[in-house]
Scaffold this motif. Sequence first.
Motif, PDB file in Angstrom:
ATOM      1  N   ALA A  33       0.891  -1.124  -0.005  1.00  0.00           N
ATOM      2  CA  ALA A  33      -0.073   0.070   0.098  1.00  0.00           C
ATOM      3  C   ALA A  33       0.907   1.287   0.088  1.00  0.00           C
ATOM      4  CB  ALA A  33      -0.833  -0.092   1.145  1.00  0.00           C
ATOM      5  N   VAL A  41      -2.953   5.254   2.947  1.00  0.00           N
ATOM      6  CA  VAL A  41      -3.940   4.569   2.666  1.00  0.00           C
ATOM      7  C   VAL A  41      -4.826   4.537   3.960  1.00  0.00           C
ATOM      8  CG1 VAL A  41      -4.924   2.232   2.651  1.00  0.00           C
ATOM      9  CG2 VAL A  41      -3.236   2.981   1.075  1.00  0.00           C
ATOM     10  N   VAL A 100      -7.968   1.108  -5.306  1.00  0.00           N
ATOM     11  CA  VAL A 100      -7.751  -0.413  -5.225  1.00  0.00           C
ATOM     12  C   VAL A 100      -7.052  -1.028  -6.333  1.00  0.00           C
ATOM     13  CG1 VAL A 100      -8.915  -2.673  -4.809  1.00  0.00           C
ATOM     14  CG2 VAL A 100      -9.781  -0.689  -3.608  1.00  0.00           C
ATOM     15  N   VAL A 148      -3.739   0.552  -2.625  1.00  0.00           N
ATOM     16  CA  VAL A 148      -3.730  -0.757  -1.864  1.00  0.00           C
ATOM     17  C   VAL A 148      -3.922  -1.807  -2.839  1.00  0.00           C
ATOM     18  CG1 VAL A 148      -6.105  -0.434  -0.874  1.00  0.00           C
ATOM     19  CG2 VAL A 148      -4.415  -2.004   0.216  1.00  0.00           C
ATOM     20  N   VAL A 181      -4.834  -5.720  -3.748  1.00  0.00           N
ATOM     21  CA  VAL A 181      -5.774  -7.090  -3.235  1.00  0.00           C
ATOM     22  C   VAL A 181      -4.799  -8.243  -3.113  1.00  0.00           C
ATOM     23  CG1 VAL A 181      -7.758  -6.130  -3.846  1.00  0.00           C
ATOM     24  CG2 VAL A 181      -6.705  -7.353  -5.476  1.00  0.00           C
ATOM     25  N   VAL A 210     -11.011 -10.546  -2.473  1.00  0.00           N
ATOM     26  CA  VAL A 210     -10.896  -9.239  -1.799  1.00  0.00           C
ATOM     27  C   VAL A 210     -10.473  -9.432  -0.524  1.00  0.00           C
ATOM     28  CG1 VAL A 210     -11.989  -6.931  -1.397  1.00  0.00           C
ATOM     29  CG2 VAL A 210     -12.303  -8.294  -3.549  1.00  0.00           C
ATOM     30  N   ILE A 261      -9.441  -4.596   2.925  1.00  0.00           N
ATOM     31  CA  ILE A 261      -9.944  -3.776   1.969  1.00  0.00           C
ATOM     32  C   ILE A 261     -11.339  -3.660   1.944  1.00  0.00           C
ATOM     33  CG2 ILE A 261      -9.972  -3.264  -0.608  1.00  0.00           C
ATOM     34  CD1 ILE A 261      -7.258  -4.466  -0.755  1.00  0.00           C
ATOM     35  N   LEU A 275     -12.275  -1.001   4.426  1.00  0.00           N
ATOM     36  CA  LEU A 275     -11.853   0.226   4.114  1.00  0.00           C
ATOM     37  C   LEU A 275     -12.959   0.814   3.386  1.00  0.00           C
ATOM     38  CD1 LEU A 275      -8.177  -0.093   3.160  1.00  0.00           C
ATOM     39  CD2 LEU A 275      -8.940   1.377   5.045  1.00  0.00           C
ATOM     40  N   THR A 276     -13.579   0.254   2.531  1.00  0.00           N
ATOM     41  CA  THR A 276     -14.470   0.816   1.551  1.00  0.00           C
ATOM     42  C   THR A 276     -15.638   1.158   2.376  1.00  0.00           C
ATOM     43  OG1 THR A 276     -15.464  -1.465   1.138  1.00  0.00           O
ATOM     44  CG2 THR A 276     -13.627  -1.027  -0.461  1.00  0.00           C
ATOM     45  N   VAL A 305     -14.128   5.092  -3.197  1.00  0.00           N
ATOM     46  CA  VAL A 305     -13.283   4.016  -3.542  1.00  0.00           C
ATOM     47  C   VAL A 305     -13.049   4.025  -5.145  1.00  0.00           C
ATOM     48  CG1 VAL A 305     -12.941   1.522  -3.921  1.00  0.00           C
ATOM     49  CG2 VAL A 305     -13.692   2.285  -1.834  1.00  0.00           C
ATOM     50  N   LEU A 311     -15.601  -7.258  -5.245  1.00  0.00           N
ATOM     51  CA  LEU A 311     -15.476  -5.999  -4.216  1.00  0.00           C
ATOM     52  C   LEU A 311     -16.924  -5.242  -4.214  1.00  0.00           C
ATOM     53  CD1 LEU A 311     -13.508  -4.264  -3.002  1.00  0.00           C
ATOM     54  CD2 LEU A 311     -13.257  -2.966  -5.222  1.00  0.00           C
TER      55      LEU A 311
END
Length: 233
Positions: free
Chosen positions: A159, A163, A171, A190, A192, A197, A201, A204-205, A210, A227
């Motif tokens: 990353a 981040v 992503v 960042v 995957v 996924v 992550i 984070l979304t 994103v 995702l």
Amino acid sequence: MHDTAKYLVHADITADGVVERSDVVGAVFGQTEGLLGDELDLRELQDSAKVGRIDVEIDSENGQSFGQVTIATSLDQVETAILGAALETIDRVGPCRSTIEVRRIEDVRAARRREVVERAKTLLTDAFDDSMRSSRDLVEEVREAVRVEDITEYEGLPAGPNVADSDAIVVVEGRADVLTLLRYGVKNAVAVEGTDVPDAIAALTGDRTVTAFLDGDRGGELILKELAQVGSV
């Protein structure tokens, strides 16, 4: 003598019979003796190191002999040419009729100068290549090195350094993609690292903007689809 020679006299020799190296050397000394006077007498020139040894390569086949004679000299051009012409007066080697023809007179210094020029070209191209770069190139190289060093990890994933704190993330698929974006100043990417996924992550979304920056192949499509299912895109 070759190390200090100015010129090399190259001559071809043929003989109507079988002769050896010693026969050729003897004929060169014997038939040129007294021909050119004391100053250009071959034995005197050798004694004063103005002429080197007489190199002879001779072979025989079907009753005929043929080969090459090479003489190194530190004489001037005119004297060397006279010596070459004197060699061509030799018409017998041992008991055999023979012919000697000077093929060329090589300027050793000119050959060395050509070697120096070619080597200088190589050195100019290779050794000074880095020093010819512009200041702009050097600045960009340093900037790129700094950006590459900025790569970190987020929950074990490659990353950019921003981040964790940024309100937006990018992503991408792998570490190489993170490095590429760092080179362009994007520090919130960042990776995957696969088609699954990671939970980190997906989490984070939930509260960030994103952007999915993926390849347009089958792998990229699978990542984007998952995702959308496990995260908030």
